[in-house]
Write a protein that holds these residues in place. Structure first.
Motif, PDB file in Angstrom:
ATOM      1  N   LEU A 761       0.837  -1.199   0.000  1.00 20.81           N
ATOM      2  CA  LEU A 761       0.000   0.000   0.000  1.00 20.81           C
ATOM      3  C   LEU A 761       0.870   1.246   0.000  1.00 20.81           C
ATOM      4  O   LEU A 761       0.517   2.260  -0.613  1.00 20.81           O
ATOM      5  N   LYS A 762       2.015   1.194   0.720  1.00 17.14           N
ATOM      6  CA  LYS A 762       2.902   2.356   0.814  1.00 17.14           C
ATOM      7  C   LYS A 762       3.349   2.804  -0.573  1.00 17.14           C
ATOM      8  O   LYS A 762       3.361   4.010  -0.878  1.00 17.14           O
ATOM      9  N   GLY A 763       3.698   1.843  -1.434  1.00 16.90           N
ATOM     10  CA  GLY A 763       4.132   2.196  -2.786  1.00 16.90           C
ATOM     11  C   GLY A 763       3.044   2.896  -3.564  1.00 16.90           C
ATOM     12  O   GLY A 763       3.301   3.848  -4.311  1.00 16.90           O
ATOM     13  N   GLU A 764       1.789   2.440  -3.378  1.00 18.54           N
ATOM     14  CA  GLU A 764       0.674   3.064  -4.089  1.00 18.54           C
ATOM     15  C   GLU A 764       0.418   4.483  -3.583  1.00 18.54           C
ATOM     16  O   GLU A 764       0.186   5.417  -4.349  1.00 18.54           O
ATOM     17  N   LEU A 765       0.476   4.641  -2.249  1.00 21.71           N
ATOM     18  CA  LEU A 765       0.109   5.923  -1.645  1.00 21.71           C
ATOM     19  C   LEU A 765       1.142   7.023  -1.915  1.00 21.71           C
ATOM     20  O   LEU A 765       0.785   8.206  -1.974  1.00 21.71           O
ATOM     21  N   LYS A 766       2.407   6.653  -2.059  1.00 23.36           N
ATOM     22  CA  LYS A 766       3.456   7.660  -2.261  1.00 23.36           C
ATOM     23  C   LYS A 766       3.203   8.493  -3.513  1.00 23.36           C
ATOM     24  O   LYS A 766       3.624   9.652  -3.583  1.00 23.36           O
ATOM     25  N   SER A 767       2.477   7.897  -4.472  1.00 28.91           N
ATOM     26  CA  SER A 767       2.182   8.628  -5.713  1.00 28.91           C
ATOM     27  C   SER A 767       0.940   9.515  -5.598  1.00 28.91           C
ATOM     28  O   SER A 767       0.624  10.282  -6.504  1.00 28.91           O
ATOM     29  N   GLU A 768       0.216   9.427  -4.454  1.00 28.14           N
ATOM     30  CA  GLU A 768      -1.048  10.162  -4.305  1.00 28.14           C
ATOM     31  C   GLU A 768      -0.903  11.454  -3.505  1.00 28.14           C
ATOM     32  O   GLU A 768      -1.878  12.156  -3.275  1.00 28.14           O
ATOM     33  N   PHE A 769       0.294  11.783  -3.029  1.00 33.87           N
ATOM     34  CA  PHE A 769       0.482  13.004  -2.240  1.00 33.87           C
ATOM     35  C   PHE A 769       0.273  14.253  -3.082  1.00 33.87           C
ATOM     36  O   PHE A 769       0.623  14.280  -4.269  1.00 33.87           O
ATOM     37  N   GLN A 770      -0.320  15.293  -2.470  1.00 30.21           N
ATOM     38  CA  GLN A 770      -0.457  16.608  -3.089  1.00 30.21           C
ATOM     39  C   GLN A 770       0.465  17.581  -2.371  1.00 30.21           C
ATOM     40  O   GLN A 770       0.577  17.530  -1.151  1.00 30.21           O
ATOM     41  N   GLU A 771       1.063  18.488  -3.149  1.00 30.79           N
ATOM     42  CA  GLU A 771       1.871  19.518  -2.506  1.00 30.79           C
ATOM     43  C   GLU A 771       1.020  20.765  -2.325  1.00 30.79           C
ATOM     44  O   GLU A 771       0.490  21.317  -3.292  1.00 30.79           O
ATOM     45  N   ILE A 772       0.865  21.203  -1.084  1.00 32.38           N
ATOM     46  CA  ILE A 772       0.078  22.399  -0.768  1.00 32.38           C
ATOM     47  C   ILE A 772       0.922  23.292   0.130  1.00 32.38           C
ATOM     48  O   ILE A 772       1.268  22.914   1.256  1.00 32.38           O
ATOM     49  N   ASN A 773       1.246  24.461  -0.389  1.00 35.65           N
ATOM     50  CA  ASN A 773       2.065  25.434   0.364  1.00 35.65           C
ATOM     51  C   ASN A 773       3.354  24.805   0.897  1.00 35.65           C
ATOM     52  O   ASN A 773       3.752  25.036   2.040  1.00 35.65           O
ATOM     53  N   GLY A 774       3.976  23.968   0.074  1.00 35.45           N
ATOM     54  CA  GLY A 774       5.231  23.356   0.466  1.00 35.45           C
ATOM     55  C   GLY A 774       5.093  22.156   1.375  1.00 35.45           C
ATOM     56  O   GLY A 774       6.092  21.621   1.871  1.00 35.45           O
ATOM     57  N   ILE A 775       3.865  21.702   1.593  1.00 36.02           N
ATOM     58  CA  ILE A 775       3.599  20.550   2.475  1.00 36.02           C
ATOM     59  C   ILE A 775       3.048  19.402   1.630  1.00 36.02           C
ATOM     60  O   ILE A 775       2.157  19.601   0.799  1.00 36.02           O
ATOM     61  N   ASN A 776       3.569  18.194   1.834  1.00 37.35           N
ATOM     62  CA  ASN A 776       3.075  17.000   1.135  1.00 37.35           C
ATOM     63  C   ASN A 776       1.889  16.434   1.916  1.00 37.35           C
ATOM     64  O   ASN A 776       2.049  15.901   3.025  1.00 37.35           O
ATOM     65  N   PHE A 777       0.723  16.567   1.312  1.00 40.76           N
ATOM     66  CA  PHE A 777      -0.538  16.252   2.010  1.00 40.76           C
ATOM     67  C   PHE A 777      -1.176  14.995   1.431  1.00 40.76           C
ATOM     68  O   PHE A 777      -1.209  14.787   0.210  1.00 40.76           O
ATOM     69  N   LEU A 778      -1.740  14.140   2.358  1.00 41.34           N
ATOM     70  CA  LEU A 778      -2.500  12.968   1.955  1.00 41.34           C
ATOM     71  C   LEU A 778      -3.590  12.702   2.975  1.00 41.34           C
ATOM     72  O   LEU A 778      -3.324  12.641   4.174  1.00 41.34           O
ATOM     73  N   ALA A 779      -4.837  12.560   2.512  1.00 42.24           N
ATOM     74  CA  ALA A 779      -5.957  12.158   3.369  1.00 42.24           C
ATOM     75  C   ALA A 779      -6.630  10.991   2.682  1.00 42.24           C
ATOM     76  O   ALA A 779      -7.146  11.125   1.555  1.00 42.24           O
ATOM     77  N   LYS A 780      -6.648   9.811   3.315  1.00 42.14           N
ATOM     78  CA  LYS A 780      -7.056   8.590   2.612  1.00 42.14           C
ATOM     79  C   LYS A 780      -7.687   7.589   3.583  1.00 42.14           C
ATOM     80  O   LYS A 780      -7.238   7.438   4.728  1.00 42.14           O
ATOM     81  N   LYS A 781      -8.714   6.887   3.121  1.00 38.96           N
ATOM     82  CA  LYS A 781      -9.290   5.782   3.891  1.00 38.96           C
ATOM     83  C   LYS A 781      -8.553   4.513   3.500  1.00 38.96           C
ATOM     84  O   LYS A 781      -8.380   4.220   2.311  1.00 38.96           O
ATOM     85  N   VAL A 782      -8.100   3.748   4.486  1.00 42.47           N
ATOM     86  CA  VAL A 782      -7.318   2.538   4.230  1.00 42.47           C
ATOM     87  C   VAL A 782      -7.922   1.365   4.984  1.00 42.47           C
ATOM     88  O   VAL A 782      -8.663   1.537   5.952  1.00 42.47           O
ATOM     89  N   ASP A 783      -7.580   0.171   4.558  1.00 43.70           N
ATOM     90  CA  ASP A 783      -8.086  -1.056   5.178  1.00 43.70           C
ATOM     91  C   ASP A 783      -6.990  -1.675   6.046  1.00 43.70           C
ATOM     92  O   ASP A 783      -6.414  -2.707   5.701  1.00 43.70           O
ATOM     93  N   LEU A 784      -6.704  -1.002   7.148  1.00 43.34           N
ATOM     94  CA  LEU A 784      -5.684  -1.459   8.084  1.00 43.34           C
ATOM     95  C   LEU A 784      -6.189  -1.276   9.520  1.00 43.34           C
ATOM     96  O   LEU A 784      -7.090  -0.469   9.761  1.00 43.34           O
ATOM     97  N   ASP A 785      -5.550  -1.991  10.449  1.00 43.55           N
ATOM     98  CA  ASP A 785      -5.872  -1.756  11.857  1.00 43.55           C
ATOM     99  C   ASP A 785      -4.996  -0.621  12.383  1.00 43.55           C
ATOM    100  O   ASP A 785      -4.154  -0.065  11.665  1.00 43.55           O
ATOM    101  N   ALA A 786      -5.198  -0.254  13.684  1.00 39.03           N
ATOM    102  CA  ALA A 786      -4.497   0.895  14.247  1.00 39.03           C
ATOM    103  C   ALA A 786      -2.985   0.727  14.201  1.00 39.03           C
ATOM    104  O   ALA A 786      -2.242   1.655  13.864  1.00 39.03           O
TER     105      ALA A 786
END
Length: 877
Positions: A761-786
């Protein structure tokens, strides 16, 4: 003259006047619902003033341990600020129960002070009741004339009802009093103003030393007064103030009652006591703190010795509050961040154990309890300082709300004056009015919950009651001697009945009061819902008054409840014996609760009782049950003989000259409770739990009789259910162990699979980050435990700079949110992960928290996850 000699001379003087010297009653009161603590010397004699008992001797004298920290007599906040107020103090007294009256009391008081102690007559003033027109009370001319023959009239002061009419409460015996005051000022000061003008004006060197109370009246519920059938004398002289006078000092704290403690505090805290400094001076605050600690360690130590441990309710809360006040003063003004007050117990014991041997006997318990309380409250202070800092950070302007300060005070026990002090140091103000409003609301709620109003006793039958006959009878034909109506916010309208005799056991010695019913001749049944003892009266509580109140009624005790209570009470005696045999003779009972359902036993021991030791205790008690030991009862054995025969007496209990001794085999204790006739009646003894309730104090809860039978029935059913689930295997323990091992193996396999899943999953998510004001942002629902989410977040954070990640997940129909922020962003952008999840948690109907760089929240609304993720981006604006 040393304080020990001063105390002895007082007692010996009145012994020469044919008074019996009696012991101080415990400071913690057991059978008077109107008082938590003994606050005056007369408390232990109330039953004689009320006419409920006849004293063995009509003249007695004593020194009584008193505590004034609650209710009408509350000196707590004044302690330390001046030189003569205390929480715990000794009250020297002489008493006449219907014997001598004003003449002897006045003449002996003057003789003792001026001839025996040698106090200069010229520094003494006396006061006399001037009368009260609102109650048609005349001036106490008899006392005035007696004093006029002894002292010049210009030294006699007319006192008002507030100062010279003594009452024990809103109802009960009362009467005029005559006070003796002492003027300790310098000769120069005396020329400027007469001591007569300073009497009762709160001058630190013109103080009341002795109060002679003449009990003549009874205050009724409607406020009216009626004459008592007999006249009594009740005197009280402050021991500490007397020592101040006789030792030629200007402060109680300069007497040898306090100086050993003060010197020890100076040594331990590396501070200096300046007796002449004003409380407003910097060193004056240090001296106030030392006085507070010296006073409070006495109050707390004597209370613990009498069996009252600090706690969160009732009398225990008061003791905890006194101790915390002492700790707070040390923390604030003596800069003590480590426990030290417990070290003063050694000095106190050496100083006072001759007069009060309970201090020496209970020294280890007192020391350990105080030390643990200090450690606990110092942790509270540390936590409170952090919380206060957060309140300050979130305060707009420079005034902290009273509501926030009250929450800190009420929820966390953080002292309000310490809050105000810290706020002032940081340039903030406290909304004191807002705090007082919240405090008053709390007091009103508490007062409303406990408010009780009682009417006057209505007497139907004169004479004295035979008292308790319930050791031999569970039924009795009784007549109501007196009754009254009581209205409380808690229980509503009730009636209190006193019978000419009763089979109902009144609450006492840890055992709850009997319940049962009254059979009325007309066929009615009136239920007795509780039985208590108050000032030697056995009082029965009912919701209804019998209609035929003048007839003979049949009183019937609930046999089942009595049998269960008796079984549990006897078991506490056997367990006490078992604990002393197995753990050691240092074990002493520190409290108990015996009712029909179970028993609770508190005892002194400095380590957790191991499972093996608990099993030994159980086996010991059950062996005594199997032996079927008969009850051996001695109802009127002398106290000294009973103790000589090996009976255990409890600290904090008040015993008379004759006592009731209970023996089962080698177990022998002084006890007024009800017991089984034979230990076989207990059937079985089973310990349910063991825990700590204070330093060096353990608690065991156990069951016997019907409750034990029910316990084993439930356990047997549970065992059979387990076997059924396991397909009725022959060895359920082996089967469960096998399942646990299999479960552990499967868990490890699942964890490995989840790690692989997260890696992919980490490999997939690394490509989904957005850069906003110099910050790499990601908000995502995942199928994992705590755990998987946390590992994933930290791995991504280690590979990508400047990340702000919010993950959502759904597990077992619950919602989970987590937030990870690169540590450099936390500092640079002032973003806090804990704050983020708390605010986003509202979308999932939950909350949470954590560290500034990683935090989690849980909630019960999984449908809100998407909305929470959508709103996460707002923190980057």
């Amino acid at each position: 003259m040393k304080s020990q000699e001063i105390r002895n001379q007082f007692l010996e003087f009145f012994k020469s006047k044919k008074h019996d010297i009696v012991s101080s009653a415990p400071m913690v009161i057991k059978d008077d619902p109107t008082l938590m603590f003994t606050n005056a010397g007369m408390n232990q004699f109330k039953e004689f003033f009320l006419g409920n008992s006849i004293p063995k001797n009509n003249r007695v004298t004593d020194t009584q341990k008193c505590l004034r920290v609650s209710g009408k007599h509350n000196d707590l906040e004044e302690v330390g600020m001046d030189t003569y107020h205390h929480t715990m103090f000794e009250m020297l007294g002489n008493w006449s129960f219907g014997d001598y009256f004003k003449k002897e009391a006045i003449h002996w008081a003057w003789e003792l002070l001026t001839e025996v102690y040698g106090v200069d007559k010229d520094i003494l003033y006396v006061s006399v009741f001037e009368g009260a027109k609102d109650e048609n009370l005349e001036m106490d001319k008899e006392a005035y004339d007696l004093w006029k023959a002894i002292v010049p009239e210009d030294r006699i002061i007319m006192g008002n009802k507030k100062d010279n009419f003594w009452e024990m409460g809103d109802q009960g015996p009362c009467g005029p009093c005559s006070e003796i005051h002492v003027d300790l000022r310098s000769e120069e000061e005396k020329t400027k103003k007469s001591g007569k003008d300073l009497v009762n004006q709160d001058h630190p060197l013109v103080v009341e030393i002795w109060n002679l109370v003449f009990m003549q009246f009874n205050r009724k519920a409607n406020g009216s007064l009626e004459k008592l059938p007999a006249q009594h004398v009740d005197t009280g002289m402050g021991f500490e103030r007397l020592c101040m006078v006789l030792q030629g000092v200007k402060s109680n704290y300069d007497t040898d009652v306090f100086t050993p403690l003060i010197r020890e505090i100076e040594t331990i805290t590396n501070s200096t006591y300046n007796k002449n400094s004003l409380p407003t001076n910097p060193d004056g605050k240090v001296s106030v703190a030392i006085r507070v600690i010296a006073d409070h360690v006495r109050a707390v130590s004597f209370s613990i010795a009498d069996g009252q441990l600090p706690s969160n309710t009732g009398a225990g809360y008061v003791i905890r509050r006194i101790l915390r006040r002492a700790i707070r003063y040390g923390f604030t003004f003596l800069d003590t961040k480590e426990p030290f007050i417990y070290k003063l117990v050694e000095t106190l014991t050496k100083q006072m154990s001759i007069a009060f041997p309970e201090l020496k006997a209970q020294k280890a318990i007192i020391t350990n309890v105080i030390k643990e309380e200090e450690q606990s409250f110092l942790r509270t202070l540390d936590q409170g300082l952090v919380l206060l800092e957060n309140i300050i950070k979130n305060t707009q302007g420079n005034t902290v709300s009273g509501e926030k300060a009250f929450e800190l005070y009420d929820t966390f026990g953080f002292p309000i004056d310490l809050t105000a002090l810290i706020l002032g140091e940081q340039g903030y103000e406290l909304d004191e009015k807002g705090f007082e409003i919240q405090l008053q609301k709390q007091k009103d709620r508490s007062r409303a919950a406990s408010q009780v109003s009682a009417g006057d006793w209505k007497v139907l039958k004169e004479g004295s009651s035979e008292g308790f006959v319930g050791y031999d009878h569970l039924t009795a034909d009784v007549k109501i001697m007196q009754y009254r109506k009581v209205d409380s916010k808690k229980d509503g309208e009730l009636y209190q009945l006193v019978f000419d005799k009763t089979p109902f056991y009144p609450e006492g010695g840890g055992q709850v009061g009997d319940k049962g019913y009254l059979e009325v001749p007309n066929g009615d049944v009136v239920y007795i819902i509780d039985t208590k003892k108050e000032n030697n009266l056995i009082i029965h509580f009912t919701k209804n008054l019998p209609k035929q109140i003048n007839e003979t009624l049949k009183a019937v005790v609930d046999l089942k409840q009595r049998s269960r209570s008796a079984s549990n009470h006897t078991a506490t005696h056997l367990m006490h014996q078992a604990l002393r045999t197995i753990l050691g003779t240092h074990v002493e009972q520190k409290g108990s609760m015996v009712h029909s359902g179970s028993l609770r036993f508190d005892f002194s021991h400095f380590a957790k009782v191991s499972p093996e030791e608990l099993k030994e205790v159980e086996d010991f008690v059950n062996a005594r049950i199997q032996e079927q030991l008969p009850l051996e009862e001695q109802r009127n054995i002398s106290y000294n003989q009973a103790v000589a025969e090996g009976a255990i007496a409890l600290f904090g209990e008040k015993y008379g000259d004759t006592v009731r001794a209970i023996r089962f085999g080698e177990s022998m204790e002084l006890c007024g409770g009800t017991h089984v006739r034979n230990t076989g009646d207990i059937w079985h003894f089973k310990i349910i739990s063991e825990s700590a309730i204070a330093a060096g104090i353990r608690r065991i809860e156990a069951i016997t009789y019907d409750a034990a039978k029910e316990y084993f029935t439930v356990q047997s059913e549970a065992y059979n259910n387990v076997k059924a689930v396991l397909k009725n295997v022959n060895d359920p323990v082996k089967a469960i162990t096998s399942l646990q091992e299999e479960n552990t193996h499967l868990k490890k396999q699942i964890e490995a699979l989840l790690k692989d899943k997260a890696k992919n999953l980490k490999g997939e998510l690394k490509s989904e980050f957005q850069e906003i004001n110099g910050i790499n942002f990601l908000a995502k629902k995942v199928d994992l435990d705590a755990a998987g989410i946390k590992d994933l977040s930290f791995e991504i954070g280690g590979e990508i700079d400047n990340v702000f990640i919010v993950f959502g997940a759904e597990q077992n129909e619950k919602a989970l949110l987590s937030c990870y922020i690169s540590k450099n962003l936390v500092e640079a952008k002032k973003i806090n992960a804990g704050q983020v999840v708390r605010e986003l948690g509202k979308y999932i109907q939950g909350g949470g928290g954590g560290q500034p760089f990683f935090a989690t929240a849980g909630g019960k609304n999984p449908k809100g996850i998407e909305e929470a993720l959508e709103n996460a981006k707002q923190y980057l604006k």
